[in-house]
Write an enzyme that holds these catalytic residues in place. Structure first.
Site, PDB file in Angstrom:
ATOM      1  N   VAL A  52       0.853  -1.194   0.000  1.00 39.49           N
ATOM      2  CA  VAL A  52       0.000   0.000   0.000  1.00 39.49           C
ATOM      3  C   VAL A  52       0.885   1.239   0.000  1.00 39.49           C
ATOM      4  CG1 VAL A  52      -1.883   1.218   1.150  1.00 39.49           C
ATOM      5  CG2 VAL A  52      -1.734  -1.266   1.324  1.00 39.49           C
ATOM      6  N   ASP A 169     -12.729 -10.432  10.008  1.00 43.45           N
ATOM      7  CA  ASP A 169     -11.360 -10.261  10.518  1.00 43.45           C
ATOM      8  C   ASP A 169     -11.218  -8.925  11.235  1.00 43.45           C
ATOM      9  OD1 ASP A 169      -8.762 -11.006  11.067  1.00 43.45           O
ATOM     10  OD2 ASP A 169      -7.970 -10.275   9.168  1.00 43.45           O
TER      11      ASP A 169
END
Length: 446
Positions: A52, A169
């Site tokens: 990222v 998650d």
């Protein structure tokens, strides 16, 4: 890692080996993407599937997070799924008010290692995990915990009730603050100008930065070893750090990272959730629904308020597995699991006998949540009682009994006026280590 300002671990990196065919795309500062619309600024983090980058959007003159997936077919399919989920989220929230990360754009980018799917997401700040670390694992003031809980619950209510999406998650790493803790790391608040041309000498981009990071880590380790030797020879031992004043930090936050999310009517995987935030029905393989996110949420709220994980199971070498230890920790806090729940899963026979008792961990030492908060974390009786009343329904062994996010938003604890601040607790008397509940039980082997 979706869009954090600092999601990568300081002690870890993605390694060189995955910069190959089918793997990561090597990015250099000032590289152009999507026909020049996005210009890479610096790496924010990485995950098993992607890296990222902070990027500058030349069309809107704003900063964004650019998530670049590995190019192998399985990673492309995972990215397509995540884009579908994020598109549903964005389509249903045009005002961007639901405390869930927004997808701005997506496109394909071809590089030496293959064709990579890229996602452009809004730029956000540090994760809740980074906030907990910044506060030296001392537990945040309860008014800050409430504010974080409200944002997270609004996001979960939107995902669950309006979209039918289970995150699967939820954990502190996957909830990001609106802005960075350190203003210098925020590209807007720091006043830095975007990098539009490649700096001289930046030939290998992300790969060369890995070399630099590894050298820095080695230097840190060498300094740490010298310090340890000095301390063992009678040097000065540093006193435990106290919590920081975080009053000025904006704790509004958003839920991120939907790579493992699924629609409730189309579950993708049987084993979900990061270990410490995993619900009992997932361990037992008894099926799951939205209530698994609510269990994880309760674990996160406890961690924010105390600085410790609620459950930190251990396994191996003790005659029982990590899963069985996890179930034992749950029962020590919450009481015995109802027999009908204990024996209902595909994995139940691995851990429980026909009476609903654990097979290998026979003696449990029970400690209720409110007593734990008072004894170990020095909560006042009032704070401990009120916080326990909020958390315990979410930790019900019966998934259907757990309140929904919408119901939680109406809970008195979340909406009461600020109680006695828990930052006034005498933390110096508490030795804070991430031990959760792990030292509370007496175990016997087979």
């Amino acid at each position: 890692m979706s869009c954090s300002s600092s999601s990568g671990s300081e002690e870890d990196d993605e390694g060189f080996d995955s910069y190959r065919k089918g793997g990561y795309h090597a990015v250099r500062v000032a590289d152009h993407f999507a026909a020049g619309r996005y210009i890479a600024q610096r790496k924010l983090g990485w995950g098993q599937f992607s890296t990222v980058w902070l990027a500058y959007d030349t069309r809107t003159s704003s900063y964004v997070a650019l998530k670049i997936q590995k190019s192998a077919a399985e990673f492309v399919q995972a990215a397509i799924h995540e884009i579908n989920v994020l598109s549903s989220i964005a389509d249903g929230d045009p005002s961007n008010s639901k405390y869930v990360v927004q997808l701005i754009d997506h496109f394909k980018h071809t590089g030496p290692n293959g064709q990579h799917l890229c996602m452009v997401l809004e730029f956000l700040g540090d994760s809740l995990l980074r906030l907990v670390k910044y506060n030296h694992y001392k537990g945040l003031p309860l008014n800050k915990v409430r504010e974080i809980c409200k944002c997270t619950l609004i996001g979960l209510d939107y995902l669950h009730r309006e979209l039918g999406i289970i995150h699967t998650d939820l954990k502190p790493e996957n909830i990001l603050l609106f802005s960075t803790i350190d203003p210098a790391k925020d590209p807007l608040r720091s006043g830095q100008s975007p990098i539009l041309e490649r700096p001289e000498g930046n030939l290998n981009g992300g790969v060369s930065s890995l070399i630099e990071k590894r050298l820095k880590r080695r230097a840190k380790r060498a300094v740490a070893k010298i310090s340890l030797r000095r301390d063992s020879m009678g040097g000065i031992v540093e006193a435990p750090k106290s919590g920081r004043n975080i009053d000025g930090i904006d704790v509004r936050c958003k839920i991120v990272d939907f790579g493992n999310a699924c629609f409730a009517d189309k579950p993708l995987a049987e084993e979900i959730q990061t270990r410490q935030y995993r619900a009992p029905e997932v361990i037992l393989k008894a099926g799951y629904s939205f209530s698994v996110d609510m269990w994880s949420f309760a674990c996160i709220a406890f961690e924010l308020a105390t600085g410790d994980m609620l459950f930190t199971p251990k396994g191996g070498g003790h005659g029982f597995s990590e899963d069985e230890d996890h179930l034992a920790l749950m029962m020590e806090l919450l009481g015995k699991m109802p027999r009908k729940i204990a024996i209902a899963g595909a994995q139940s026979k691995e851990f429980f006998d026909r009476h609903g008792d654990l097979k290998r961990i026979r003696r449990l030492k029970y400690l209720p949540l409110d007593k734990l908060l008072i004894d170990r974390y020095k909560f006042s009786e009032k704070d401990a009682h009120e916080f326990s009343q909020f958390l315990l329904p979410l930790l019900d062994f019966v998934p259907e009994k757990r309140p929904t996010a919408q119901q939680c938003l109406q809970h008195p604890w979340l909406n009461c006026k600020e109680s006695t601040p828990n930052e006034m607790r005498n933390e110096s008397s508490v030795e804070k280590v991430n031990i959760g509940m792990s030292n509370l039980k007496i175990k016997v082997g087979k």
